[in-house]
Design a protein around this motif. Structure first.
Motif, PDB file in Angstrom:
ATOM      1  N   ILE A  65      36.191  32.430   4.103  1.00  0.00           N
ATOM      2  CA  ILE A  65      35.121  30.983   4.126  1.00  0.00           C
ATOM      3  C   ILE A  65      34.337  31.040   4.253  1.00  0.00           C
ATOM      4  O   ILE A  65      33.110  31.624   5.561  1.00  0.00           O
ATOM      5  CB  ILE A  65      36.058  29.548   4.929  1.00  0.00           C
ATOM      6  N   VAL A  66      33.289  29.944   3.582  1.00  0.00           N
ATOM      7  CA  VAL A  66      32.248  29.971   3.376  1.00  0.00           C
ATOM      8  C   VAL A  66      32.004  28.914   4.332  1.00  0.00           C
ATOM      9  O   VAL A  66      31.880  26.992   3.886  1.00  0.00           O
ATOM     10  CB  VAL A  66      31.174  30.079   2.271  1.00  0.00           C
ATOM     11  N   ILE A  67      30.596  28.870   5.355  1.00  0.00           N
ATOM     12  CA  ILE A  67      30.328  27.160   6.088  1.00  0.00           C
ATOM     13  C   ILE A  67      29.137  27.171   5.151  1.00  0.00           C
ATOM     14  O   ILE A  67      27.804  28.467   5.480  1.00  0.00           O
ATOM     15  CB  ILE A  67      29.812  27.427   7.256  1.00  0.00           C
ATOM     16  N   TYR A 109      40.601  35.520   9.481  1.00  0.00           N
ATOM     17  CA  TYR A 109      39.554  34.978   8.928  1.00  0.00           C
ATOM     18  C   TYR A 109      38.351  35.055   9.040  1.00  0.00           C
ATOM     19  O   TYR A 109      37.954  35.382  10.159  1.00  0.00           O
ATOM     20  CB  TYR A 109      39.802  33.019   9.433  1.00  0.00           C
ATOM     21  N   ILE A 110      37.708  35.146   7.711  1.00  0.00           N
ATOM     22  CA  ILE A 110      35.868  35.700   7.832  1.00  0.00           C
ATOM     23  C   ILE A 110      35.447  34.532   7.612  1.00  0.00           C
ATOM     24  O   ILE A 110      35.704  33.978   6.539  1.00  0.00           O
ATOM     25  CB  ILE A 110      36.118  36.747   6.802  1.00  0.00           C
ATOM     26  N   ILE A 111      34.665  33.863   8.632  1.00  0.00           N
ATOM     27  CA  ILE A 111      33.509  32.955   8.448  1.00  0.00           C
ATOM     28  C   ILE A 111      32.468  33.263   7.918  1.00  0.00           C
ATOM     29  O   ILE A 111      31.900  34.062   8.844  1.00  0.00           O
ATOM     30  CB  ILE A 111      33.391  32.145  10.038  1.00  0.00           C
ATOM     31  N   CYS A 112      31.719  32.436   6.964  1.00  0.00           N
ATOM     32  CA  CYS A 112      30.215  33.084   6.342  1.00  0.00           C
ATOM     33  C   CYS A 112      28.696  32.035   6.491  1.00  0.00           C
ATOM     34  O   CYS A 112      29.785  31.035   5.995  1.00  0.00           O
ATOM     35  CB  CYS A 112      30.587  33.525   5.117  1.00  0.00           C
ATOM     36  N   ASP A 113      28.549  32.414   7.931  1.00  0.00           N
ATOM     37  CA  ASP A 113      27.494  31.634   8.277  1.00  0.00           C
ATOM     38  C   ASP A 113      26.727  31.506   6.787  1.00  0.00           C
ATOM     39  O   ASP A 113      25.425  32.066   7.761  1.00  0.00           O
ATOM     40  CB  ASP A 113      27.367  31.659   9.209  1.00  0.00           C
ATOM     41  N   SER A 114      26.522  30.599   5.918  1.00  0.00           N
ATOM     42  CA  SER A 114      25.008  31.030   4.923  1.00  0.00           C
ATOM     43  C   SER A 114      23.790  30.583   5.533  1.00  0.00           C
ATOM     44  O   SER A 114      23.687  29.540   6.599  1.00  0.00           O
ATOM     45  CB  SER A 114      25.904  29.834   3.651  1.00  0.00           C
ATOM     46  N   PRO A 115      22.820  30.703   4.781  1.00  0.00           N
ATOM     47  CA  PRO A 115      21.462  29.760   5.199  1.00  0.00           C
ATOM     48  C   PRO A 115      21.940  29.089   4.435  1.00  0.00           C
ATOM     49  O   PRO A 115      22.011  28.679   3.437  1.00  0.00           O
ATOM     50  CB  PRO A 115      20.281  31.814   4.532  1.00  0.00           C
ATOM     51  N   ALA A 116      20.204  28.449   4.586  1.00  0.00           N
ATOM     52  CA  ALA A 116      20.175  27.226   4.167  1.00  0.00           C
ATOM     53  C   ALA A 116      19.624  27.432   2.863  1.00  0.00           C
ATOM     54  O   ALA A 116      18.626  28.768   2.689  1.00  0.00           O
ATOM     55  CB  ALA A 116      19.213  26.491   4.949  1.00  0.00           C
ATOM     56  N   GLY A 117      19.319  25.863   1.783  1.00  0.00           N
ATOM     57  CA  GLY A 117      19.068  26.558   0.886  1.00  0.00           C
ATOM     58  C   GLY A 117      19.579  27.057  -0.862  1.00  0.00           C
ATOM     59  O   GLY A 117      21.501  26.866  -0.494  1.00  0.00           O
TER      60      GLY A 117
END
Lengths: 90, 282
Positions: B15-17, B125-133
């Motif tokens: 899951i990407v945030i 669950y694998i949570i991916c904390d995305s950078p902005a942009g």
């Protein structure tokens, strides 16, 4: 006294509705991929219009003004051409 | 560090945030959602994709325990299990921090895929904390996602950027590129919602935002003092003291794992006259 002014500050017009309207218009345009395409076609259109008019009347590049107005349901293209006095009277 | 395998095979859901715009609460939400999933008993790992500006480790309160990171693993300088930090509060929660110094192109598609594949063997669950942009780092964070949580403020620039990101999710991901795969399941998490301002017409409503973005709603996080407090002390909001924000994140997590939870939209206590006079007006 500023104290009472603060308490009785009049409500501003609803900015949330304005925000929503602006977004809907903008995104409708961006989603259609028009963002870049439009930037391309307006100058081209302007050049074509100038060329078409020049066939008949001698006018300068900046005598033609093209303006695009994007609306919710309808967009309009406004073209203003300033004809030289001699051409208009003949 | 060993991670014991339970009998059940892991779900291995990625899951990407994400959000596009910065400062809307991606890292806060990544921390809260991953801790919430772990609290529900799922083996969960949260990865910081923001190479160069790592913040997840601070938000999770493990900044002083980072030895190896995501980039070390991708470049083969450390094994994955050396880099995973087990949360001190929840046994089934791990953090994969990122590096502050390496160059951003260290995240390669192949490297990320390898790490994710390995994590899928052991985590639900694998949570991916995305950078902005929408640049390389953000694209790497979303590329292998099964689901996406698009964090949005009820504010024009945030909604516009979210729309852009939703476009990328439906075109620039592995699921988008493979014909037989279902598209990435995208949902909106609306943060910094202020009930009082919505009622006075100064803030777009939840319905307004959903109408514009046209994706399902995962949750509504109220503007809350609890958020800053939690990040100040390095604790995910769902593990901190009870608050409207905590309840909202718990509800969102519950929906994420497939439960039907009624959407409650809370407001913080309205500041009383005294507070307003002393500067807590907005």
């Amino acid at each position: 006294m500023s104290f009472f002014n603060f308490a009785r500050k009049p409500r501003r017009p609803k900015s949330a509705q304005t925000a929503k309207d602006r977004l809907q218009i903008l995104l409708a345009h961006e989603r259609s991929g028009g963002g870049t395409a439009e930037n391309d076609y307006l100058p081209l259109l302007q050049r074509d219009i100038v060329a078409a008019i020049r066939k008949h009347v001698p006018i300068a590049e900046d005598d033609v003004e093209v303006r695009m107005e994007r609306g919710d349901k309808m967009s309009s293209l406004e073209i203003n051409i300033e004809l030289p006095r001699s051409a208009a009277s003949s | 560090m060993s991670i014991e395998l339970k009998e059940k095979p892991p779900l291995g859901r990625v899951i990407v945030i994400t959000s596009g715009k910065g400062g809307v609460g991606k890292t806060t939400s990544s921390a809260a959602i991953s801790a919430g999933l772990a609290q529900q008993g799922f083996r969960t790992v949260v990865i910081d994709f923001d190479v160069g500006l790592r913040n997840l480790d601070m938000t999770m309160g493990c900044e002083r325990r980072v030895v190896f990171d995501f980039i070390n693993v991708i470049q083969g300088d450390a094994r994955l299990k050396q880099a995973l930090i087990r949360d001190k509060r929840l046994d089934n929660l791990c953090i994969l921090p990122t590096s502050q110094t390496r160059d951003k192109n260290a995240l390669t598609k192949e490297g990320v895929e390898k790490v994710l594949d390995e994590l899928k063997q052991e985590f639900d669950y694998i949570i991916c904390d995305s950078p902005a942009g929408i640049e390389h780092g953000a694209q790497m964070a979303m590329y292998f996602a099964d689901e996406a949580v698009v964090v949005t403020n009820p504010e024009v620039s945030s909604v516009r950027d979210s729309d852009r990101v939703l476009g990328l999710l439906s075109s620039q991901t592995l699921r988008a590129e493979s014909k037989d795969a279902a598209p990435v399941k995208a949902q909106v998490l609306l943060t910094r919602h202020d009930k009082a301002r919505v009622e006075s017409g100064e803030m777009m409503t939840v319905e307004d935002v959903l109408e514009i973005l046209a994706v399902p709603l995962l949750g509504v996080i109220p503007e809350s003092q609890a958020i800053l407090r939690a990040s100040n002390i390095g604790t995910p909001v769902v593990l901190d003291q009870p608050s409207a924000a905590r309840r909202a994140y718990e509800d969102a997590v519950s929906r994420l794992i497939g439960n039907e939870v009624e959407m409650r939209i809370e407001g913080e206590r309205r500041p009383n006259l005294l507070n307003r006079l002393f500067g807590r007006a907005s």
